[in-house]
Design a protein around this motif. Structure first.
Motif: not given
Length: 377
Positions: A225-229
């Motif tokens: 995954g990747y960082y997200t918001n």
């Protein structure tokens, strides 16, 4: 009849060659954001990683990258998109000039970066460097730190036979910083380590591969995954919708070109709204998930009229009306966002202003994102 290419005893079908190239081009792209103060060498790092002078560099003490730049390339069998940023965390510089750049970074790395590379120099750690790092990490949420890697430039300043871990250990502040980032720490020298070195450690080729392996590890640790918001996801949704609209108007346009045009459109659509948000710190928080006021950013971006109703404010959280308290005011505003009803209900049992903000945010943000921007004042 099948077309073939012969070389020695090997025969390659053109179909196989095409399939090979296609598989390479379809390698999952890893989005990497470069962060650091002006003059740390972010653009030089980007050029070293790419193996060519793709990113513009300056030779003055002022910002070498005056705006956010995004470029993609296949590096060591990895598809990489690098997002080079201005000095977001510099204590000097115009906040108004910085806001469009922060928005550009959010758009370029949507739906979120797989890694953040925090660029620092191998140099004496002064109070100024400490203040920059403190400023930087007050914006970093714990979630962001899971994706962060520290990269030191000017590796030629290391003493003979010294490795970067030993240099870091000499400063408690640096050691704490690296520890917060999971011990992920590398060094590079964008000028003197380009040639073949007797010591493999002091070779950019070696260090680039080590850095990329660490980023591979970060991706694996985060299960691909990747960082997200909320912000990054919402911007990505807008980009996808706009790209689809563009594709429908031009059937011959590639998906990549449609997406680039869509990003430009989304950026232009939001830049005026971002300009009305007070302080670059709030916008950096939108990207990095830190600070107490980040939950208010999506509402401001959508142009929601955040009128603080006095009757609602009076009941938002048990300490929302702390005299002169900025956090208390933020909580009061959040309580009034939903017309003084939804926010009031969500926050009435909160133990603190911050909890009041968070409760209101979680209850209303998805609904707010789904509505068209009716007002921008």
């Amino acid at each position: 009849m099948q077309a073939q290419i012969s070389k020695g005893h090997q025969t390659l079908r053109l179909e196989d060659l095409s399939a090979c190239c296609t598989s390479l081009s379809l390698a999952p792209t890893r989005r990497i954001v470069l962060l650091g103060k002006t003059g740390a060498g972010k653009s030089s790092v980007a050029n070293t990683l790419f193996g060519e002078s793709t990113f513009k560099m300056g030779h003055s003490p002022d910002s070498e990258t005056s705006f956010c730049i995004s470029k993609s390339k296949l590096i060591n069998r990895r598809s990489i998109t690098l997002v080079d940023t201005p000095g977001f965390f510099d204590t000097s510089g115009s906040e108004e000039d910085m806001k469009p750049n922060i928005l550009q970074c959010i758009v370029e790395c949507a739906p979120g970066p797989h890694a953040f590379i925090v660029v620092l120099k191998v140099e004496k750690f002064t109070d100024h460097e400490k203040s920059v790092i403190e400023n930087m990490f007050q914006h970093f949420s714990e979630e962001v730190l899971r994706y962060a890697v520290i990269l030191f430039t000017h590796g030629d300043q290391l003493l003979e036979e010294m490795k970067i871990e030993e240099f870091v250990s000499q400063s408690k502040c640096l050691a704490d910083l690296v520890q917060k980032c999971g011990g992920r720490c590398h060094v590079i020298d964008n000028k003197y380590w380009n040639n073949e070195a007797k010591n493999e450690y002091r070779s950019n080729k070696f260090q680039v591969e080590q850095l990329l392996k660490t980023i591979d590890d970060v991706v694996m640790e985060n299960k691909g995954g990747y960082y997200t918001n909320e912000i990054l996801q919402a911007i990505e949704t807008e980009i996808q919708k706009e790209a689809e609209r563009i594709k429908q108007t031009s059937q011959t346009m590639s998906s990549e070109e449609a997406r680039e045009r869509a990003k430009s459109g989304v950026y232009k659509q939001h830049v005026a709204k971002f300009a009305r948000i007070a302080g670059k710190g709030l916008l950096i928080a939108a990207l990095l998930g830190g600070l107490e006021f980040a939950p208010l950013v999506p509402l401001a971006i959508k142009g929601v009229k955040m009128l603080a109703c006095v009757s609602a404010a009076a009941t938002v959280g048990k300490t929302a009306l702390v005299a002169g308290g900025t956090v208390g005011l933020a909580a009061a505003v959040a309580g009034g966002v939903m017309g003084g009803i939804t926010g009031n209900e969500a926050a009435k049992d909160a133990e603190s202003p911050l909890e009041a903000v968070q409760r209101t945010y979680k209850l209303g943000i998805r609904e707010m994102w789904g509505k068209a921007s009716e007002g921008s004042d």
